[in-house]
Design a protein around this motif. Structure first.
Motif, PDB file in Angstrom:
ATOM      1  N   ASP A 112       0.743  -1.282   0.025  1.00 18.33           N
ATOM      2  CA  ASP A 112      -0.024   0.130  -0.024  1.00 18.33           C
ATOM      3  C   ASP A 112       0.978   1.069   0.089  1.00 18.33           C
ATOM      4  O   ASP A 112       1.644   1.449   0.959  1.00 18.33           O
ATOM      5  N   THR A 113       0.923   1.991  -1.299  1.00 21.08           N
ATOM      6  CA  THR A 113       1.739   3.189  -1.128  1.00 21.08           C
ATOM      7  C   THR A 113       1.610   4.255  -0.254  1.00 21.08           C
ATOM      8  O   THR A 113       2.320   5.015   0.171  1.00 21.08           O
ATOM      9  N   LEU A 114       0.263   4.380   0.070  1.00 15.53           N
ATOM     10  CA  LEU A 114      -0.219   5.549   1.074  1.00 15.53           C
ATOM     11  C   LEU A 114      -0.008   5.253   2.301  1.00 15.53           C
ATOM     12  O   LEU A 114       0.709   6.004   3.062  1.00 15.53           O
ATOM     13  N   ALA A 115      -0.082   3.999   2.783  1.00 13.32           N
ATOM     14  CA  ALA A 115       0.096   3.809   4.238  1.00 13.32           C
ATOM     15  C   ALA A 115       1.435   2.980   4.540  1.00 13.32           C
ATOM     16  O   ALA A 115       2.037   2.857   5.461  1.00 13.32           O
ATOM     17  N   SER A 116       2.202   2.779   3.352  1.00  6.19           N
ATOM     18  CA  SER A 116       3.439   2.076   3.431  1.00  6.19           C
ATOM     19  C   SER A 116       3.539   0.787   4.234  1.00  6.19           C
ATOM     20  O   SER A 116       4.285   0.573   5.043  1.00  6.19           O
ATOM     21  N   LEU A 117       2.390   0.085   3.910  1.00  2.31           N
ATOM     22  CA  LEU A 117       2.266  -1.297   4.535  1.00  2.31           C
ATOM     23  C   LEU A 117       2.514  -2.294   3.306  1.00  2.31           C
ATOM     24  O   LEU A 117       2.460  -2.109   2.178  1.00  2.31           O
ATOM     25  N   GLY A 118       2.909  -3.403   3.837  1.00  2.00           N
ATOM     26  CA  GLY A 118       3.300  -4.664   3.076  1.00  2.00           C
ATOM     27  C   GLY A 118       4.765  -4.302   2.578  1.00  2.00           C
ATOM     28  O   GLY A 118       5.477  -3.740   2.869  1.00  2.00           O
ATOM     29  N   PRO A 119       5.197  -5.531   1.768  1.00  2.00           N
ATOM     30  CA  PRO A 119       6.774  -5.573   1.299  1.00  2.00           C
ATOM     31  C   PRO A 119       6.930  -4.140   0.636  1.00  2.00           C
ATOM     32  O   PRO A 119       6.279  -3.540  -0.185  1.00  2.00           O
ATOM     33  N   ALA A 120       8.302  -3.876   0.804  1.00  2.00           N
ATOM     34  CA  ALA A 120       8.626  -2.550   0.231  1.00  2.00           C
ATOM     35  C   ALA A 120       8.933  -2.784  -1.166  1.00  2.00           C
ATOM     36  O   ALA A 120       8.947  -4.026  -1.753  1.00  2.00           O
ATOM     37  N   PRO A 121       8.617  -1.708  -2.005  1.00  2.00           N
ATOM     38  CA  PRO A 121       9.064  -1.677  -3.470  1.00  2.00           C
ATOM     39  C   PRO A 121      10.436  -2.566  -3.770  1.00  2.00           C
ATOM     40  O   PRO A 121      11.203  -2.212  -2.835  1.00  2.00           O
ATOM     41  N   LEU A 122      10.321  -3.075  -4.972  1.00  2.00           N
ATOM     42  CA  LEU A 122      11.376  -3.706  -5.155  1.00  2.00           C
ATOM     43  C   LEU A 122      12.965  -3.039  -5.309  1.00  2.00           C
ATOM     44  O   LEU A 122      12.535  -1.856  -6.068  1.00  2.00           O
ATOM     45  N   SER A 123      13.771  -3.418  -5.090  1.00  2.00           N
ATOM     46  CA  SER A 123      15.189  -2.970  -5.408  1.00  2.00           C
ATOM     47  C   SER A 123      15.879  -4.122  -6.157  1.00  2.00           C
ATOM     48  O   SER A 123      15.883  -5.279  -6.122  1.00  2.00           O
ATOM     49  N   ALA A 124      17.001  -3.592  -6.883  1.00  2.00           N
ATOM     50  CA  ALA A 124      17.913  -4.400  -7.546  1.00  2.00           C
ATOM     51  C   ALA A 124      18.606  -5.330  -6.479  1.00  2.00           C
ATOM     52  O   ALA A 124      18.908  -4.654  -5.317  1.00  2.00           O
ATOM     53  N   GLY A 125      18.666  -6.711  -6.492  1.00  2.00           N
ATOM     54  CA  GLY A 125      19.377  -7.760  -5.789  1.00  2.00           C
ATOM     55  C   GLY A 125      18.329  -8.232  -4.695  1.00  2.00           C
ATOM     56  O   GLY A 125      18.832  -9.266  -4.105  1.00  2.00           O
ATOM     57  N   ASP A 126      17.221  -7.903  -4.636  1.00  2.00           N
ATOM     58  CA  ASP A 126      16.201  -8.661  -3.791  1.00  2.00           C
ATOM     59  C   ASP A 126      15.851  -9.886  -4.531  1.00  2.00           C
ATOM     60  O   ASP A 126      16.198 -10.113  -5.507  1.00  2.00           O
ATOM     61  N   ARG A 127      15.643 -10.837  -3.431  1.00  2.21           N
ATOM     62  CA  ARG A 127      15.286 -12.335  -3.874  1.00  2.21           C
ATOM     63  C   ARG A 127      13.935 -12.645  -3.600  1.00  2.21           C
ATOM     64  O   ARG A 127      13.806 -12.247  -2.255  1.00  2.21           O
ATOM     65  N   LEU A 128      13.201 -12.808  -4.359  1.00  3.18           N
ATOM     66  CA  LEU A 128      11.751 -13.344  -4.090  1.00  3.18           C
ATOM     67  C   LEU A 128      11.657 -14.732  -4.079  1.00  3.18           C
ATOM     68  O   LEU A 128      11.811 -15.391  -5.094  1.00  3.18           O
ATOM     69  N   PRO A 129      11.061 -15.341  -3.101  1.00  2.00           N
ATOM     70  CA  PRO A 129      10.881 -16.905  -3.057  1.00  2.00           C
ATOM     71  C   PRO A 129       9.456 -16.971  -3.981  1.00  2.00           C
ATOM     72  O   PRO A 129       8.600 -16.347  -3.875  1.00  2.00           O
ATOM     73  N   VAL A 130       9.851 -18.164  -4.319  1.00  2.00           N
ATOM     74  CA  VAL A 130       8.586 -18.471  -5.158  1.00  2.00           C
ATOM     75  C   VAL A 130       7.777 -19.786  -4.223  1.00  2.00           C
ATOM     76  O   VAL A 130       8.381 -20.482  -3.574  1.00  2.00           O
ATOM     77  N   GLY A 131       6.278 -19.445  -4.103  1.00  2.00           N
ATOM     78  CA  GLY A 131       5.585 -20.151  -3.091  1.00  2.00           C
ATOM     79  C   GLY A 131       4.916 -21.427  -3.622  1.00  2.00           C
ATOM     80  O   GLY A 131       5.332 -22.034  -4.657  1.00  2.00           O
ATOM     81  N   ASP A 132       3.886 -21.570  -2.868  1.00  2.00           N
ATOM     82  CA  ASP A 132       3.221 -22.842  -3.317  1.00  2.00           C
ATOM     83  C   ASP A 132       1.596 -22.777  -3.449  1.00  2.00           C
ATOM     84  O   ASP A 132       0.665 -23.741  -3.188  1.00  2.00           O
ATOM     85  N   ALA A 133       1.198 -21.678  -3.840  1.00  2.00           N
ATOM     86  CA  ALA A 133      -0.373 -21.400  -3.742  1.00  2.00           C
ATOM     87  C   ALA A 133      -0.744 -21.707  -5.307  1.00  2.00           C
ATOM     88  O   ALA A 133      -1.095 -21.062  -6.174  1.00  2.00           O
ATOM     89  N   ILE A 134      -0.643 -23.062  -5.573  1.00  2.00           N
ATOM     90  CA  ILE A 134      -1.157 -23.543  -6.858  1.00  2.00           C
ATOM     91  C   ILE A 134      -2.353 -24.273  -6.438  1.00  2.00           C
ATOM     92  O   ILE A 134      -2.565 -24.956  -5.742  1.00  2.00           O
ATOM     93  N   ALA A 135      -3.378 -23.896  -7.814  1.00  2.00           N
ATOM     94  CA  ALA A 135      -4.769 -24.446  -7.638  1.00  2.00           C
ATOM     95  C   ALA A 135      -4.742 -25.604  -8.325  1.00  2.00           C
ATOM     96  O   ALA A 135      -5.804 -26.427  -8.221  1.00  2.00           O
ATOM     97  N   GLY A 136      -4.066 -25.778  -9.524  1.00  2.00           N
ATOM     98  CA  GLY A 136      -4.424 -26.727 -10.418  1.00  2.00           C
ATOM     99  C   GLY A 136      -3.300 -26.673 -11.684  1.00  2.00           C
ATOM    100  O   GLY A 136      -2.217 -26.021 -11.415  1.00  2.00           O
ATOM    101  N   GLU A 137      -3.618 -27.546 -12.532  1.00  2.00           N
ATOM    102  CA  GLU A 137      -2.681 -27.532 -13.650  1.00  2.00           C
ATOM    103  C   GLU A 137      -2.813 -26.433 -14.650  1.00  2.00           C
ATOM    104  O   GLU A 137      -3.888 -25.764 -14.432  1.00  2.00           O
ATOM    105  N   MET A 138      -1.730 -26.050 -15.369  1.00  2.00           N
ATOM    106  CA  MET A 138      -1.948 -24.896 -16.468  1.00  2.00           C
ATOM    107  C   MET A 138      -2.508 -25.589 -17.469  1.00  2.00           C
ATOM    108  O   MET A 138      -1.997 -26.268 -18.243  1.00  2.00           O
TER     109      MET A 138
END
Length: 283
Positions: free
Chosen positions: A133-159
């Motif tokens: 949320d850019t107004l309240a500055s809540l949640g993960p910060a805007p991305l910067s070079a070097g950030d590492r973003l883990p891939v989760g398991d929020a999968i519902a089904g096949e592609m």
């Protein structure tokens, strides 16, 4: 766990999801993806569960490197894409192998592209959401070079599909507006639908500032107590320049709401760039 490593950025790049509705009583807005239909489409294409976090990329420029096999799809504003220099289309399911880099160029139309990742971006949630949320500055910060973003398991089904058509955006869209509860606080509410507006340079996820004309507040109305606000509400401050609330709008507002863009048309608002023209019509 596979990750995406941010190697380069252009415009703002935010983690976004379906937002955190239901917290207005404690002063927290919903936030979430600005163009919800493009965000949801990307998640559906890669088989994600509803609400999985994606990346919202403003005016392209993002470059990410995969540390494992990562399936992705880019929706929203159409951008030139390449994987290690090989051109790829938006809307297609792409496999990134370890060490491969995905690059997003500048969109040919629209403003915001969405990078959906099979499994979602698994940064820590706050109040049940990973949206920034850019107004309240809540949640993960805007991305910067070097950030590492883990891939989760929020999968519902096949592609189930390989690709969906790339999005395109018409010039000068005409969006549907309902008359607001304070339309009689200006002398000329119909001007809202009779002129062509231009998106101002100070526009952001909080609101679009419209230029090119103004509405005239009724002087004797005086001050309005703060009222609840919502995405698409069109407020008129004392200078008469309308402001259309975006996804990071405040939970209350003290200026009269003379119109409300219907919810189905607010995603198109999210793809307007500063300088773009827009018109409204009464719904």
């Amino acid at each position: 766990m596979a990750e995406l490593v941010v190697r380069a950025l252009g415009g703002a790049c935010l983690v976004q999801d379906a937002g955190r509705p239901g917290h207005a009583a404690i002063g927290v807005g919903s936030s979430g993806a600005a163009d919800r239909s493009s965000y949801r489409l990307g998640n559906r294409v890669v088989g994600n569960a509803d609400g999985a976090a994606s990346l919202e990329v403003t005016l392209g420029g993002l470059e990410v490197e995969a540390t494992g096999v990562v399936w992705v799809c880019v929706t929203g504003a159409p951008v030139p894409l390449d994987v290690d220099g090989r051109a790829e289309p938006t809307g297609a399911v792409l496999a990134l192998r370890p060490g491969q880099r995905l690059r997003l160029g500048t969109p040919t139309s629209g403003l915001r592209s969405y990078l959906a990742v099979r499994g979602g971006i698994a940064v820590p949630p706050l109040l049940g959401s990973r949206a920034h949320d850019t107004l309240a500055s809540l949640g993960p910060a805007p991305l910067s070079a070097g950030d590492r973003l883990p891939v989760g398991d929020a999968i519902a089904g096949e592609m189930l599909v390989d690709a969906v058509p790339s999005q395109s955006y018409d010039d000068r869209p005409v969006l549907r507006v309902l008359q607001g509860p304070r339309a009689d606080w200006v002398t000329d509410a119909d001007r809202l639908v009779s002129v062509t507006w231009r998106v101002g340079s100070a526009s952001d996820r909080v609101g679009l500032r419209l230029e090119g004309a103004s509405l005239t507040p009724v002087a004797e109305r005086g001050q309005l107590p703060s009222e609840g606000a919502l995405r698409g509400a069109i407020q008129v401050p004392p200078n008469g320049g309308p402001v259309v609330f975006g996804p990071d709008h405040p939970v209350t507002g003290g200026y009269p709401v003379v119109g409300v863009v219907i919810d189905a048309d607010t995603d198109r608002l999210a793809q307007l760039r500063p300088g773009d023209e827009v018109r409204f019509r009464w719904a």
